[in-house]
Write a protein that holds these residues in place. Structure first.
Motif, PDB file in Angstrom:
ATOM      1  N   ALA A   1       0.782  -1.308   0.149  1.00 57.88           N
ATOM      2  CA  ALA A   1      -0.028   0.185  -0.011  1.00 57.88           C
ATOM      3  C   ALA A   1       0.987   1.322   0.037  1.00 57.88           C
ATOM      4  O   ALA A   1       1.677   1.274   0.850  1.00 57.88           O
ATOM      5  CB  ALA A   1      -0.927  -0.134   1.160  1.00 57.88           C
ATOM      6  N   ARG A   2       0.758   2.205  -0.877  1.00 48.71           N
ATOM      7  CA  ARG A   2       1.453   3.281  -1.046  1.00 48.71           C
ATOM      8  C   ARG A   2       0.735   4.600  -0.972  1.00 48.71           C
ATOM      9  O   ARG A   2      -0.379   4.667  -1.591  1.00 48.71           O
ATOM     10  CB  ARG A   2       2.443   3.281  -2.413  1.00 48.71           C
ATOM     11  CG  ARG A   2       3.415   2.110  -2.492  1.00 48.71           C
ATOM     12  CD  ARG A   2       4.221   2.476  -3.888  1.00 48.71           C
ATOM     13  NE  ARG A   2       5.347   1.582  -3.812  1.00 48.71           N
ATOM     14  CZ  ARG A   2       5.190   0.263  -4.344  1.00 48.71           C
ATOM     15  NH1 ARG A   2       4.163  -0.439  -4.949  1.00 48.71           N
ATOM     16  NH2 ARG A   2       6.293  -0.416  -4.379  1.00 48.71           N
ATOM     17  N   LYS A   3       1.216   5.547  -0.260  1.00 52.66           N
ATOM     18  CA  LYS A   3       0.678   6.829  -0.254  1.00 52.66           C
ATOM     19  C   LYS A   3       1.814   7.787   0.200  1.00 52.66           C
ATOM     20  O   LYS A   3       2.408   7.803   1.180  1.00 52.66           O
ATOM     21  CB  LYS A   3      -0.512   6.891   0.837  1.00 52.66           C
ATOM     22  CG  LYS A   3      -1.396   8.349   0.941  1.00 52.66           C
ATOM     23  CD  LYS A   3      -2.349   8.120   1.764  1.00 52.66           C
ATOM     24  CE  LYS A   3      -3.273   9.521   2.182  1.00 52.66           C
ATOM     25  NZ  LYS A   3      -4.093   9.319   2.806  1.00 52.66           N
TER      26      LYS A   3
ATOM     27  N   THR B   1       4.688   7.133   2.096  1.00 59.80           N
ATOM     28  CA  THR B   1       4.613   5.864   3.023  1.00 59.80           C
ATOM     29  C   THR B   1       4.520   4.979   2.066  1.00 59.80           C
ATOM     30  O   THR B   1       3.595   4.597   1.086  1.00 59.80           O
ATOM     31  CB  THR B   1       3.527   6.383   3.846  1.00 59.80           C
ATOM     32  OG1 THR B   1       3.726   7.435   4.418  1.00 59.80           O
ATOM     33  CG2 THR B   1       3.137   5.330   4.986  1.00 59.80           C
TER      34      THR B   1
ATOM     35  N   LEU C   1      -7.575   0.617   3.559  1.00 56.60           N
ATOM     36  CA  LEU C   1      -6.489   1.295   3.449  1.00 56.60           C
ATOM     37  C   LEU C   1      -6.754   2.144   1.963  1.00 56.60           C
ATOM     38  O   LEU C   1      -6.452   3.266   1.425  1.00 56.60           O
ATOM     39  CB  LEU C   1      -5.261   0.715   3.391  1.00 56.60           C
ATOM     40  CG  LEU C   1      -4.552   0.189   4.498  1.00 56.60           C
ATOM     41  CD1 LEU C   1      -3.560  -0.960   4.326  1.00 56.60           C
ATOM     42  CD2 LEU C   1      -4.070   1.665   5.288  1.00 56.60           C
ATOM     43  N   GLU C   2      -7.474   1.449   1.041  1.00 54.20           N
ATOM     44  CA  GLU C   2      -7.845   1.778  -0.156  1.00 54.20           C
ATOM     45  C   GLU C   2      -8.736   2.968   0.092  1.00 54.20           C
ATOM     46  O   GLU C   2      -8.674   4.141  -0.495  1.00 54.20           O
ATOM     47  CB  GLU C   2      -8.500   0.893  -1.040  1.00 54.20           C
ATOM     48  CG  GLU C   2      -8.849   1.240  -2.448  1.00 54.20           C
ATOM     49  CD  GLU C   2      -9.556  -0.070  -3.349  1.00 54.20           C
ATOM     50  OE1 GLU C   2      -8.944  -0.176  -4.386  1.00 54.20           O
ATOM     51  OE2 GLU C   2     -10.631  -0.540  -2.777  1.00 54.20           O
TER      52      GLU C   2
ATOM     53  N   TYR D   1      -4.529   4.940  -0.003  1.00 50.42           N
ATOM     54  CA  TYR D   1      -3.607   4.293  -0.550  1.00 50.42           C
ATOM     55  C   TYR D   1      -3.869   3.491  -1.900  1.00 50.42           C
ATOM     56  O   TYR D   1      -4.923   3.034  -2.243  1.00 50.42           O
ATOM     57  CB  TYR D   1      -3.402   3.353   0.541  1.00 50.42           C
ATOM     58  CG  TYR D   1      -2.535   3.820   1.764  1.00 50.42           C
ATOM     59  CD1 TYR D   1      -1.279   3.644   1.945  1.00 50.42           C
ATOM     60  CD2 TYR D   1      -3.397   4.262   2.869  1.00 50.42           C
ATOM     61  CE1 TYR D   1      -0.616   4.059   2.928  1.00 50.42           C
ATOM     62  CE2 TYR D   1      -2.501   4.890   3.985  1.00 50.42           C
ATOM     63  CZ  TYR D   1      -1.165   4.472   3.998  1.00 50.42           C
ATOM     64  OH  TYR D   1      -0.483   5.164   5.031  1.00 50.42           O
TER      65      TYR D   1
END
Length: 326
Positions: free
Chosen positions: A54-56, A59, A314-315, A319
């Motif tokens: 998971a990317r944001k 992070t 998270l989506e 993310y």
């Protein structure tokens, strides 16, 4: 979960068991049963995959779905994951090894967290035939009748789900969580807990003793697990089919429970809400504030899928998700 496996070790005579030699129940399903399972899976988001990224912004979260019991086939998985995960800034587990060890030491001196310390025992709270059936099943797991009568119903519910044979499986508690802990220790990566043992027990005890007893009685048949269930779960886990594990357990549990579909659904929703939904929501309060670092989130694989799962949550939090090699 690992806390319950450890509690079992402290309570039961290990010599009472034989090693697990089960079969994969999925191979014996009828076409109708397979169709029912496929239908249940068709509406679930993120039903597969034990490693997601998971990317944001800056992070990066590596979400690893774990199995808390040992399987030697995990060795190859860990070997593949180590080059990537060893570069992380931190690891987050449900509960760290250190906190579990501390709780285990305390419990060896004081079993009150899992005992009924005052008032009526289970013998008083159950019908005679219900107690006879439950105590017989627990006796197969090495728990004498007098001890079972004084145990918290939530604990006994979990005990029914642990196959008696498990205790003689080599390094039975060296599951994926333990193996990932070894990676973090070897590379001196900080480790953190998403919850405490005390918080977990408080959640289990949030319902009255009478409510716990009622749920235990209604689900006793569905909760029992043996060699076959353990083998089926391990195989499905290593195939990265974590939603299939839960849905198969639900389908088989309904048939074993003797309840109507409506009655079982109500009980299952309460069980799922406590073990998955509430805990996922609590964990997100610690996960979402993580910023500008690469973190491993290692939790039971059952916490990943569905709308209440960590991946979907998270989506929704912005993310971008990508399935990664496992």
């Amino acid at each position: 979960m690992r806390v319950l496996i450890l509690l079992t070790c402290l309570l039961l005579p290990i010599s009472a068991y034989g090693a697990c030699e089960g079969r994969d129940l999925r191979l014996e399903m009828s076409s109708e049963e397979r169709a029912e399972l496929d239908k249940a899976l068709s509406s679930i988001v993120f039903p597969e995959g034990n490693h997601w990224i998971a990317r944001k912004d800056n992070t990066v979260l590596h979400l690893i779905g774990t199995l808390h019991t040992n399987d030697e086939r995990m060795g190859d998985v860990v070997e593949r994951l180590t080059p990537t995960l060893s570069k992380a800034d931190a690891f987050y587990f449900e509960i760290t090894q250190e906190e579990m060890d501390a709780f285990e030491r305390d419990l060896a001196q004081d079993f009150s967290p899992v005992m009924i310390t005052s008032g009526p025992t289970l013998i008083d709270l159950m019908a005679e035939e219900e107690w006879a059936a439950l105590s017989a099943n627990l006796a197969e797991r090495g728990i004498p009748r007098w001890m079972a009568a004084k145990m918290r119903p939530w604990f006994l519910s979990m005990m029914l789900g642990i196959p008696p044979c498990l205790m003689e499986t080599p390094d039975f508690d060296r599951g994926m969580d333990a193996r990932l802990t070894e990676i973090a220790k070897e590379h001196a990566i900080p480790r953190h807990s998403l919850e405490s043992v005390e918080e977990l027990i408080a959640m289990f005890d949030s319902h009255s003793l009478e409510e716990q007893v009622q749920s235990l009685v209604r689900l006793a048949g569905a909760l029992q697990s043996g060699d076959d269930q353990l083998m089926t779960m391990a195989n499905a886990y290593l195939e990265e089919k974590h939603a299939e594990i839960i849905q198969l357990a639900k389908i088989q549990g309904q048939r074993a429970s003797g309840l109507t579909p409506q009655e079982f659904e109500a009980e299952w929703e309460g069980f799922e809400d406590q073990l998955l939904v509430q805990r996922n929501n609590n964990w997100l309060q610690k996960i979402l504030p993580l910023k500008d670092q690469t973190v491993v989130i290692a939790v039971g694989a059952g916490h990943l899928a569905d709308t209440h799962g960590l991946l979907r949550q998270l989506e929704l939090a912005g993310y971008k998700l990508e399935r990664a090699p496992f």
